[in-house]
Design a protein around this motif. Structure first.
Motif, mmCIF file in Angstrom:
data_model
loop_
_atom_site.group_PDB
_atom_site.id
_atom_site.type_symbol
_atom_site.label_atom_id
_atom_site.label_comp_id
_atom_site.label_asym_id
_atom_site.label_seq_id
_atom_site.Cartn_x
_atom_site.Cartn_y
_atom_site.Cartn_z
ATOM 1 N N HIS A 81 9.293 1.695 12.568
ATOM 2 C CA HIS A 81 8.154 2.558 12.226
ATOM 3 C C HIS A 81 8.654 3.846 11.581
ATOM 4 C CE1 HIS A 81 4.783 5.467 13.695
ATOM 5 N NE2 HIS A 81 4.619 5.151 12.427
ATOM 6 N N PRO A 82 8.482 3.981 10.258
ATOM 7 C CA PRO A 82 8.822 5.263 9.637
ATOM 8 C C PRO A 82 7.740 6.279 9.992
ATOM 9 C CG PRO A 82 7.903 3.751 7.992
ATOM 10 C CD PRO A 82 7.930 3.006 9.307
ATOM 11 N N GLY B 271 0.841 -1.198 0.000
ATOM 12 C CA GLY B 271 0.000 0.000 0.000
ATOM 13 C C GLY B 271 0.871 1.240 0.000
ATOM 14 N N SER C 258 3.592 -9.288 -1.566
ATOM 15 C CA SER C 258 2.424 -10.118 -1.316
ATOM 16 C C SER C 258 1.310 -9.193 -0.864
ATOM 17 C CB SER C 258 2.734 -11.147 -0.229
ATOM 18 O OG SER C 258 1.552 -11.832 0.112
ATOM 19 N N ALA D 225 6.273 8.789 8.912
ATOM 20 C CA ALA D 225 6.031 9.537 7.676
ATOM 21 C C ALA D 225 4.841 8.898 7.011
ATOM 22 C CB ALA D 225 7.244 9.445 6.751
ATOM 23 N N GLY D 226 3.984 9.687 6.457
ATOM 24 C CA GLY D 226 2.827 9.100 5.784
ATOM 25 C C GLY D 226 1.942 10.183 5.230
ATOM 26 N N THR D 227 0.860 9.772 4.628
ATOM 27 C CA THR D 227 -0.151 10.710 4.149
ATOM 28 C C THR D 227 -1.501 10.068 4.437
ATOM 29 O OG1 THR D 227 -0.613 9.842 1.936
ATOM 30 C CG2 THR D 227 1.358 11.206 2.162
ATOM 31 N N SER E 248 -4.015 5.884 0.601
ATOM 32 C CA SER E 248 -3.584 4.499 0.760
ATOM 33 C C SER E 248 -3.573 3.786 -0.583
ATOM 34 C CB SER E 248 -4.453 3.759 1.778
ATOM 35 O OG SER E 248 -5.788 4.146 1.687
ATOM 36 N N TYR F 68 -0.636 -8.920 11.475
ATOM 37 C CA TYR F 68 0.745 -9.378 11.707
ATOM 38 C C TYR F 68 0.854 -10.834 12.182
ATOM 39 C CZ TYR F 68 3.011 -4.771 11.248
ATOM 40 O OH TYR F 68 3.529 -3.592 10.782
ATOM 41 N N VAL G 211 6.630 -1.891 9.529
ATOM 42 C CA VAL G 211 6.508 -0.432 9.497
ATOM 43 C C VAL G 211 5.329 0.036 10.349
ATOM 44 C CG1 VAL G 211 7.532 -0.209 7.198
ATOM 45 C CG2 VAL G 211 5.057 -0.538 7.411
ATOM 46 N N GLY G 212 4.782 -0.845 11.165
ATOM 47 C CA GLY G 212 3.536 -0.582 11.892
ATOM 48 C C GLY G 212 3.619 0.608 12.827
ATOM 49 N N ILE H 125 0.243 -13.363 9.444
ATOM 50 C CA ILE H 125 1.297 -13.318 8.415
ATOM 51 C C ILE H 125 2.596 -13.925 8.958
ATOM 52 C CG2 ILE H 125 2.788 -11.770 7.071
ATOM 53 C CD1 ILE H 125 0.311 -9.880 6.855
ATOM 54 N N CYS I 265 4.243 -4.642 5.733
ATOM 55 C CA CYS I 265 3.685 -3.307 5.494
ATOM 56 C C CYS I 265 2.159 -3.376 5.421
ATOM 57 C CB CYS I 265 4.223 -2.724 4.185
ATOM 58 S SG CYS I 265 6.009 -2.651 4.080
ATOM 59 N N ASP J 4 -6.780 5.842 6.451
ATOM 60 C CA ASP J 4 -7.368 4.507 6.260
ATOM 61 C C ASP J 4 -8.044 3.972 7.542
ATOM 62 O OD1 ASP J 4 -7.543 2.171 4.400
ATOM 63 O OD2 ASP J 4 -6.640 1.212 6.149
ATOM 64 N N GLU K 56 2.806 13.722 6.533
ATOM 65 C CA GLU K 56 2.294 13.805 7.909
ATOM 66 C C GLU K 56 2.435 12.432 8.513
ATOM 67 O OE1 GLU K 56 -1.090 12.068 9.581
ATOM 68 O OE2 GLU K 56 -1.376 12.613 7.526
HETATM 69 P P1 NAP Z 1 -2.414 0.764 2.941
HETATM 70 O O1 NAP Z 1 -2.013 1.759 1.928
HETATM 71 O O2 NAP Z 1 -3.866 0.568 3.242
HETATM 72 O O3 NAP Z 1 -1.797 -0.650 2.514
HETATM 73 C C1 NAP Z 1 -1.969 -1.817 3.250
HETATM 74 C C2 NAP Z 1 -1.545 -3.022 2.432
HETATM 75 O O4 NAP Z 1 -1.645 -4.192 3.239
HETATM 76 C C3 NAP Z 1 -2.363 -3.287 1.199
HETATM 77 O O5 NAP Z 1 -1.489 -3.678 0.171
HETATM 78 C C4 NAP Z 1 -3.246 -4.464 1.619
HETATM 79 O O6 NAP Z 1 -3.596 -5.320 0.582
HETATM 80 C C5 NAP Z 1 -2.291 -5.192 2.505
HETATM 81 N N1 NAP Z 1 -2.913 -6.151 3.408
HETATM 82 C C6 NAP Z 1 -3.904 -5.936 4.300
HETATM 83 N N2 NAP Z 1 -4.141 -7.059 4.996
HETATM 84 C C7 NAP Z 1 -3.302 -8.002 4.510
HETATM 85 C C8 NAP Z 1 -3.063 -9.370 4.800
HETATM 86 N N3 NAP Z 1 -3.752 -9.998 5.753
HETATM 87 N N4 NAP Z 1 -2.104 -10.015 4.092
HETATM 88 C C9 NAP Z 1 -1.409 -9.397 3.123
HETATM 89 N N5 NAP Z 1 -1.590 -8.104 2.810
HETATM 90 C C10 NAP Z 1 -2.517 -7.434 3.497
HETATM 91 O O7 NAP Z 1 -1.717 1.032 4.343
HETATM 92 P P2 NAP Z 1 -0.381 1.833 4.706
HETATM 93 O O8 NAP Z 1 -0.742 3.251 4.958
HETATM 94 O O9 NAP Z 1 0.685 1.495 3.732
HETATM 95 O O10 NAP Z 1 -0.080 1.202 6.139
HETATM 96 C C11 NAP Z 1 0.630 -0.003 6.265
HETATM 97 C C12 NAP Z 1 1.298 -0.045 7.623
HETATM 98 O O11 NAP Z 1 2.123 1.118 7.753
HETATM 99 C C13 NAP Z 1 0.342 -0.036 8.806
HETATM 100 O O12 NAP Z 1 0.768 -0.982 9.761
HETATM 101 C C14 NAP Z 1 0.464 1.366 9.362
HETATM 102 O O13 NAP Z 1 0.270 1.386 10.767
HETATM 103 C C15 NAP Z 1 1.877 1.747 8.987
HETATM 104 N N6 NAP Z 1 2.124 3.193 8.773
HETATM 105 C C16 NAP Z 1 1.214 3.949 8.098
HETATM 106 C C17 NAP Z 1 1.455 5.311 7.918
HETATM 107 C C18 NAP Z 1 0.463 6.194 7.186
HETATM 108 O O14 NAP Z 1 0.493 7.403 7.341
HETATM 109 N N7 NAP Z 1 -0.408 5.646 6.364
HETATM 110 C C19 NAP Z 1 2.643 5.884 8.403
HETATM 111 C C20 NAP Z 1 3.583 5.071 9.035
HETATM 112 C C21 NAP Z 1 3.298 3.715 9.225
HETATM 113 P P3 NAP Z 1 -4.994 -5.346 -0.193
HETATM 114 O O15 NAP Z 1 -5.154 -4.005 -0.820
HETATM 115 O O16 NAP Z 1 -4.749 -6.439 -1.159
HETATM 116 O O17 NAP Z 1 -6.028 -5.667 0.871
#
Ligand code: NAP
Length: 319
Positions: free
Chosen positions: A131-132, A22, A44, A134-136, A139, A86, A106-107, A89, A80, A240, A318
């Motif tokens: 944990h980076p 994502g 994956s 950084a984000g927006t 998704s 987690y 990266v949780g 997986i 990720c 998200d 952010e």
């Molecule tokens: P995201 O854009 O919604 O992407 C999540 C990804 O995980 C998608 O590819 C999704 O696949 C996949 N996924 C979900 N459940 C799964 C499973 N059971 N097995 C395999 N793949 C699975 O989310 P994200 O913002 O990248 O966040 C990911 C992680 O980064 C989180 O743990 C979050 O806490 C952390 N994080 C986020 C930010 C932020 O600002 N967004 C910042 C720092 C850290 P499908 O689309 O195929 O369901």
């Protein structure tokens, strides 16, 4: 910005497996390519739609339905996905991890990440949670960009007996993705992030829903006059829902502790307003303004006026 940002150099790993492609997974792919850090990137994801997109965008050479297939032959594996996935997986990939591989994540919460992943990591494989910060609010695989981590902090939370060489390698990896690295315990991370990230998101979700449920102010008025401050909250509240559900389910203690402190401070403000205590209001607002200036001085935001809009071509950032 990190001195490593945008530079290419020596390859560090032969095969990177991204479990979840994502926003964060795709940004790691872009930034790792930019820096020439890895030979091959595989991934994956749970849905065929995301797997197809990740391959079509060139984020991964192959996206597998089964995470166990992705980790075979990988010398670095990064989870990720939302934190709630987690345990499942880690259980699936554990038996298929290569000896000496580094496993990280990266949780946005860290004690629960260690609790759910560590028991499934076999001897000879090095697990170090991360944990980076950084984000927006976007998704999915199309949301990522190479600059996401530039100048931002990445927090690593190794266990006390973590392999020092693996830790140093992961630290260098994140630096070359553009980040600055800080090391702390998972529990301390969860406390710090509760106030700097989790509570602000909770407040944003709450204020947006409160506005939506108001009887005496119409929805169209909320939208029309949103530039008064509300619009900034709606951007954070667009994050998200599954990711944030998992953050609050997995960082309960720290969030509830910080929420208690927050509620007490809110009551102080409420009293100051009720009793027309101008001096207290002005002092508290001035203190808050100084924090904002500190963030700008530390390079974690710009002083550019924003109100939710950014000039064309720039990316929001952010944590
Ligand atoms: P995201 O854009 O919604 O992407 C999540 C990804 O995980 C998608 O590819 C999704 O696949 C996949 N996924 C979900 N459940 C799964 C499973 N059971 N097995 C395999 N793949 C699975 O989310 P994200 O913002 O990248 O966040 C990911 C992680 O980064 C989180 O743990 C979050 O806490 C952390 N994080 C986020 C930010 C932020 O600002 N967004 C910042 C720092 C850290 P499908 O689309 O195929 O369901």
């Amino acid at each position: 910005m990190s001195e490593h940002a945008g530079t290419s150099g020596e390859r560090m790993f032969k095969r990177l497996a991204l479990i979840g492609v994502g926003l964060i997974g795709s940004s790691i792919s872009h930034a790792a390519r930019r820096a020439g850090l890895v030979g091959e990137i595989v991934g994956s994801s749970s849905t065929a739609e995301t797997r197809d997109k990740a391959e079509a965008l060139g984020l991964v050479s192959k996206a597998y339905a089964d995470p166990a297939d992705a980790v075979r032959g990988a010398d670095i594996v990064i989870l990720c996905t939302p934190v709630g996935a987690y345990g499942e997986i880690a259980k699936a990939i554990g038996p298929h991890l290569e000896k000496d591989a580094i496993v990280s994540d990266v949780g946005s919460v860290k004690a629960a990440a260690v609790r759910d992943i560590a028991p499934h990591i076999p001897g000879g494989v090095h697990f170090i949670a991360g944990h980076p910060v950084a984000g927006t609010e976007q998704s999915g695989p199309e949301a990522g960009f190479a600059e996401l981590f530039d100048g931002r902090w990445c927090i690593l939370t190794p266990e006390a007996d973590a392999d020092r060489m693996a830790l140093a390698k992961l630290e260098t990896f994140w630096q070359r993705l553009g980040s600055q690295v800080e090391i702390m315990t998972p529990e301390h991370h969860d406390l710090v992030l509760a106030i700097t990230s989790h509570i602000p998101h909770l407040i944003a979700y709450n204020i947006v829903n409160t506005a939506a449920h108001l009887g005496r102010v119409t929805d169209s008025e909320v939208i029309k006059f949103s530039a008064g401050g509300f619009r900034d909250f709606t951007r954070i509240a667009a994050s998200d829902p599954v990711m944030w559900r998992d953050v609050f389910l997995n960082n309960k203690e720290a969030v509830l502790e910080m929420l208690g402190r927050f509620s007490e401070d809110l009551v102080s403000l409420q009293r100051a307003i009720r009793f027309s205590d101008a001096a207290t209001l002005e002092r508290l607002f001035a203190e808050a303004r100084a924090i904002r200036r500190g963030i700008i001085q530390a390079g974690q935001d710009t002083a550019m006026p924003d109100f939710g809009r950014r000039p064309e071509g720039t990316k929001p950032s952010e944590s």
